[in-house]
Design a protein around this motif. Sequence first.
Motif, PDB file in Angstrom:
ATOM      1  N   TYR A 172       0.830  -1.206   0.000  1.00  0.00           N
ATOM      2  CA  TYR A 172       0.000   0.000   0.000  1.00  0.00           C
ATOM      3  C   TYR A 172       0.863   1.255   0.000  1.00  0.00           C
ATOM      4  O   TYR A 172       0.625   2.190  -0.780  1.00  0.00           O
ATOM      5  CB  TYR A 172      -0.917  -0.011   1.222  1.00  0.00           C
ATOM      6  N   GLU A 213       2.520   1.784  -3.433  1.00  0.00           N
ATOM      7  CA  GLU A 213       1.600   2.322  -4.447  1.00  0.00           C
ATOM      8  C   GLU A 213       1.238   3.774  -4.148  1.00  0.00           C
ATOM      9  O   GLU A 213       1.097   4.586  -5.071  1.00  0.00           O
ATOM     10  CB  GLU A 213       0.342   1.452  -4.518  1.00  0.00           C
ATOM     11  N   LYS A 233     -13.778   7.542  -7.116  1.00  0.00           N
ATOM     12  CA  LYS A 233     -13.482   6.262  -7.764  1.00  0.00           C
ATOM     13  C   LYS A 233     -12.619   6.432  -9.009  1.00  0.00           C
ATOM     14  O   LYS A 233     -11.903   5.512  -9.409  1.00  0.00           O
ATOM     15  CB  LYS A 233     -14.782   5.560  -8.145  1.00  0.00           C
ATOM     16  N   LYS A 250      -7.105   7.588  -8.635  1.00  0.00           N
ATOM     17  CA  LYS A 250      -6.465   6.516  -7.862  1.00  0.00           C
ATOM     18  C   LYS A 250      -5.961   7.014  -6.507  1.00  0.00           C
ATOM     19  O   LYS A 250      -6.164   6.343  -5.480  1.00  0.00           O
ATOM     20  CB  LYS A 250      -5.312   5.900  -8.653  1.00  0.00           C
ATOM     21  N   LYS A 254      -8.738   7.499  -4.114  1.00  0.00           N
ATOM     22  CA  LYS A 254      -9.256   6.206  -3.659  1.00  0.00           C
ATOM     23  C   LYS A 254      -8.332   5.585  -2.614  1.00  0.00           C
ATOM     24  O   LYS A 254      -8.786   5.001  -1.626  1.00  0.00           O
ATOM     25  CB  LYS A 254      -9.419   5.281  -4.854  1.00  0.00           C
ATOM     26  N   TYR A 277     -14.312   0.032  -1.953  1.00  0.00           N
ATOM     27  CA  TYR A 277     -13.227  -0.904  -2.243  1.00  0.00           C
ATOM     28  C   TYR A 277     -13.707  -2.264  -2.730  1.00  0.00           C
ATOM     29  O   TYR A 277     -12.925  -3.218  -2.744  1.00  0.00           O
ATOM     30  CB  TYR A 277     -12.359  -1.062  -0.997  1.00  0.00           C
ATOM     31  N   ASP A 318     -11.524  -4.386  -5.140  1.00  0.00           N
ATOM     32  CA  ASP A 318     -10.135  -3.928  -4.997  1.00  0.00           C
ATOM     33  C   ASP A 318      -9.494  -4.739  -3.875  1.00  0.00           C
ATOM     34  O   ASP A 318      -9.668  -4.459  -2.689  1.00  0.00           O
ATOM     35  CB  ASP A 318     -10.103  -2.431  -4.667  1.00  0.00           C
ATOM     36  N   GLU A 319      -8.743  -5.781  -4.255  1.00  0.00           N
ATOM     37  CA  GLU A 319      -8.194  -6.714  -3.272  1.00  0.00           C
ATOM     38  C   GLU A 319      -7.244  -6.019  -2.294  1.00  0.00           C
ATOM     39  O   GLU A 319      -7.318  -6.246  -1.080  1.00  0.00           O
ATOM     40  CB  GLU A 319      -7.460  -7.846  -3.981  1.00  0.00           C
ATOM     41  N   MET A 332      -6.993  -2.763  -1.359  1.00  0.00           N
ATOM     42  CA  MET A 332      -7.610  -1.810  -0.439  1.00  0.00           C
ATOM     43  C   MET A 332      -8.578  -2.496   0.526  1.00  0.00           C
ATOM     44  O   MET A 332      -8.758  -2.043   1.652  1.00  0.00           O
ATOM     45  CB  MET A 332      -8.320  -0.702  -1.208  1.00  0.00           C
ATOM     46  N   THR A 333      -9.173  -3.595   0.098  1.00  0.00           N
ATOM     47  CA  THR A 333     -10.005  -4.370   1.027  1.00  0.00           C
ATOM     48  C   THR A 333      -9.140  -4.920   2.154  1.00  0.00           C
ATOM     49  O   THR A 333      -9.531  -4.888   3.331  1.00  0.00           O
ATOM     50  CB  THR A 333     -10.698  -5.521   0.286  1.00  0.00           C
TER      51      THR A 333
END
Length: 277
Positions: A29, A32, A169, A172, A175, A192, A195-196, A198-199
Amino acid sequence: MYIENERTLLKDKIIKKILSGNTKVLKQYVKELLEEITKKEVGIELSLIHPNVGVNKNVVNSEVDIVYETKECYYNIEVNKDYSTKLDKKNLAYIHQLSLRSIKKSKDYRLGKKVIQINIDNYDRFKKAKFVYKTSLIEENIYKKRNEEIEIYDINLDWLKKVDYNDIKKIKLAKLLYLFVEEDLEKITKMYEGDELMTDVKKEAEKILENFDALLYYDPYELGKEVGMDKGRDEAKIQTAHNLIKAGIDLGIISKATNISIQDLQKMQMKKDINIF
């Protein structure tokens, strides 16, 4: 027993903890997030270093919020709740200290690391209703950048709070930071969906929140009174400090919560072979 006025700082502390997390999810995270802010690839060697970045013991304001290091660069992340000129100067001092950190010999001036300061602000630093402000050293008349050694990014969370849900949304960076400004769990979950990463980050944030509730928000003196004597109070504070260190809580936060000096906490950390990172 909770310290009520501490709860107003909860959001800042959660942000700092997420951004300094040592799990695979939180490391990805942060990577990114940094890449989206700077629009540059960070690389796989990103590593968290101790927040005391001072190069001279006589210099004040040496402990940053979060600092990452790569072979070429330092990323200093500051979470700023309220604006002040003092805060601006402190953040500038951090940049100077990080710049000097990589210079040990005269030849290092050619190889010194770039410093990228990222201010996550709960306010609009320049009052122009922009989400991201980028500052660098530029000549005033011809607007030519002097060098690439320093960059400062101010992320305006206040702007993010006012943006339409559907527009977030499409952006990026918006979000990625949405969970820091939205308190409605249902909205965060919906944002989310699919979204793997952010989940998983949301789940990590929930765990961190539970740790803060269980370990940080207490009155150490009230805890000590239950023992019934000063010795018991001191032992309770020390045990609490050990628990917080093991949970990965920043030493500066532990010091404020327990009234134990950072130097003593560092000794405890070394003695018990506990690595907060």
